[in-house]
Design an enzyme around this catalytic site. Structure first.
Site, PDB file in Angstrom:
ATOM      1  CD  GLN A 115      -0.498  51.822   2.295  1.00 12.56           C
ATOM      2  OE1 GLN A 115      -0.873  50.696   1.908  1.00 12.56           O
ATOM      3  NE2 GLN A 115      -0.252  52.192   3.226  1.00 12.56           N
ATOM      4  CE  LYS A 156       3.516  50.465   4.673  1.00  9.84           C
ATOM      5  NZ  LYS A 156       2.596  50.264   5.497  1.00  9.84           N
ATOM      6  CB  CYS A 209       1.665  57.305  10.212  1.00  8.80           C
ATOM      7  SG  CYS A 209       2.132  56.027  11.606  1.00  8.80           S
ATOM      8  CG  HIS A 249       2.998  57.605   6.204  1.00  7.55           C
ATOM      9  ND1 HIS A 249       4.378  57.566   7.049  1.00  7.55           N
ATOM     10  CD2 HIS A 249       2.596  56.395   6.756  1.00  7.55           C
ATOM     11  CE1 HIS A 249       4.382  56.714   8.102  1.00  7.55           C
ATOM     12  NE2 HIS A 249       3.124  56.087   7.701  1.00  7.55           N
TER      13      HIS A 249
HETATM   14  C1  LIG Z   1       2.333  56.069   2.387  1.00 14.54           C
HETATM   15  C2  LIG Z   1       3.044  55.454   3.525  1.00 14.54           C
HETATM   16  N1  LIG Z   1       4.466  55.920   3.345  1.00 14.54           N
HETATM   17  C3  LIG Z   1       5.597  55.642   4.182  1.00 14.54           C
HETATM   18  C4  LIG Z   1       5.211  54.629   5.020  1.00 14.54           C
HETATM   19  C5  LIG Z   1       6.211  53.995   5.966  1.00 14.54           C
HETATM   20  O1  LIG Z   1       6.523  52.637   5.900  1.00 14.54           O
HETATM   21  P1  LIG Z   1       7.341  51.754   6.750  1.00 14.54           P
HETATM   22  O2  LIG Z   1       6.672  51.942   8.114  1.00 14.54           O
HETATM   23  O3  LIG Z   1       7.213  50.352   6.358  1.00 14.54           O
HETATM   24  O4  LIG Z   1       8.639  52.549   6.948  1.00 14.54           O
HETATM   25  C6  LIG Z   1       3.957  54.096   5.151  1.00 14.54           C
HETATM   26  C7  LIG Z   1       3.355  53.060   6.094  1.00 14.54           C
HETATM   27  O5  LIG Z   1       2.231  52.783   6.353  1.00 14.54           O
HETATM   28  C8  LIG Z   1       2.891  54.421   4.199  1.00 14.54           C
HETATM   29  O6  LIG Z   1       1.530  54.026   4.076  1.00 14.54           O
END
Ligand SMILES: Cc1ncc(COP(=O)(O)O)c(C=O)c1O
Length: 413
Positions: free
Chosen positions: A204, A228, A366, A124
């Site tokens: 995730q 999440k 993302c 991500h």
């Molecule tokens: C694998 C992963 N890392 C980081 C994030 C970032 O999470 P947040 O938007 O809650 O900071 C996400 C969000 O979808 C994710 O799926």
């Protein structure tokens, strides 16, 4: 097996379903954010009405009550993660902020010219950009282990990069695009044996994963987001092994993170407060603890079986649908299914799904480098939770069929 009675009981726990009309909406965007059960909404409302006073400041009893509730929430997260002590849990806004704290702090304290950080091509953006920025500032280099055509990280590339002795090795528990579950315990063991700091992006998949038992693990830093995990947005955590909290610089300076201040010097408070300058998200922390309580109350085997059965049902149903191509689908996927519909942009597919009252995600998710490595510009993604069933998948299929009818047949010149 998909147990209709069990799902009905779950739906009854979520205002999203009980307060909506019939048929209930099909919420298939759980990898972006999960729905909040009524117990979490109630805990949030109670925190707003019953608690007053700031944390760690005043001597009046209202402030003491709030402080105790906030620290109890930290202890609940620590217990759930299997941390050695609550002080290892820092409250942040979300997983993104947690990763920025680690990457930026590591860069300031330990980054040197020639330093290397190993990530995967599955990341991500939140577990890629902060590292790249920290490395750019210190004159280091980012090593990226590529992926195979099936979406999994190429083990040869990963081990070859590890042989270059990176100072930090960071990777995701689960891909937010394909739902692929990475062999994180094995990677952590290898990275630690190679002398690297191990950073796990658990944003995730944590909701589906067996307890991490962090105290006895090979991880050094683990991050996650409350939203999440059936919790509210705006609250996340950074777990760090106690020893690292002594060298990690505080990300913000100001009130409450400092023990003594003179005209020219300052001495920081002990962890975790050193890292939580200013007034924290007290209400969010309490909502997060309530969400973990809810999660703990659901039978783990039943949740796992439900998720597996529904994911396999969705994979089979979508794979059989004309024009639909699954991307990186695996039987053990953590409740996430990426796909394309031939000749139709994913945003259009999502819009047609929305018209059927079905929520899916579409776009670059993302994770643009990963999606491009898989040969796509953008994708559709459906992701499942305890309140989803086969009817949700069937309604998604109706949306897909309507999109195909609109774009591919009737409107061709
Ligand atoms: C694998 C992963 N890392 C980081 C994030 C970032 O999470 P947040 O938007 O809650 O900071 C996400 C969000 O979808 C994710 O799926």
């Amino acid at each position: 097996m998909i147990d209709a009675q069990w799902i009905a009981a779950r739906r009854a726990e979520f205002p999203f379903f009980t307060d909506s009309g019939q048929p209930p909406p099909a919420y298939l965007d759980n990898a972006a954010t999960t729905l909040r059960p009524r117990v979490v909404a109630t805990a949030l409302a109670r925190a707003c009405t019953d608690l007053t006073g700031n944390v760690h400041r005043a001597t009046h009893h209202w402030s003491e009550e709030t402080t105790m509730a906030y620290e109890a929430a930290r202890a609940a997260v620590a217990r759930w993660l299997g941390a050695a002590e609550p002080a290892e849990v820092l409250f942040t806004r979300n997983a993104t902020e947690s990763l920025n704290w680690v990457a930026t702090g590591w860069g300031q304290a330990r980054g040197q010219p020639g330093a290397r950080v190993l990530v995967t091509a599955q990341e991500h953006h939140s577990n890629l950009l902060p590292w790249r920025a920290a490395l750019q500032r210190c004159g280091g280099a980012c090593l990226v282990a590529g992926v195979q055509p099936d979406g999994r990280v190429d083990p040869d590339q990963w081990h070859a990069a590890l042989a270059q002795q990176p100072q930090v090795v960071a990777f995701p528990l689960v891909s937010n695009v394909t739902g692929i579950v990475n062999p994180v315990a094995e990677w952590a063991r290898a990275a630690r044996a190679a002398g690297a700091l191990v950073v796990l992006d658990a944003a995730q998949g944590l909701i589906h994963h067996p307890p991490l038992a962090l105290a006895a693990s090979d991880f050094d830093f683990v991050v996650g987001s409350g939203h999440k995990l059936f919790g509210p947005p705006g609250i996340g955590f950074l777990w760090a092994r106690r020893a690292h909290l002594n060298w990690l610089p505080p990300p913000l300076l100001g009130g409450e993170m400092v023990a003594t201040v003179t005209a020219t010097t300052a001495q920081w408070s002990e962890p975790p407060w050193r890292f939580e300058a200013g007034t924290p998200n007290i209400i969010g922390a309490l909502g997060f603890a309530a969400a973990l309580d809810y999660l703990r109350g659901l039978d783990r085997d039943q949740r796992t079986n439900h998720l597996r059965a529904l994911t396999q049902y969705a994979q089979t149903a979508l794979a059989a649908e004309p024009g639909v191509r699954l991307v990186g689908a695996r039987p053990e996927s953590a409740g996430i299914l990426a796909f394309t519909v031939e000749g139709i942009h994913p945003h259009d597919v999502a819009q047609f799904a929305d018209a059927e009252n079905v929520a899916i995600r579409a776009g670059r998710l993302c994770a643009q480098p990963y999606i491009e490595a898989l040969g796509h510009e953008s994708l559709c993604r459906a992701s499942f939770q305890v309140y989803n069933d086969e009817s949700d998948i069937q309604r998604l299929l109706v949306g897909i069929r309507r999109a195909r009818a609109f774009f591919l047949a009737e409107h061709k010149p």
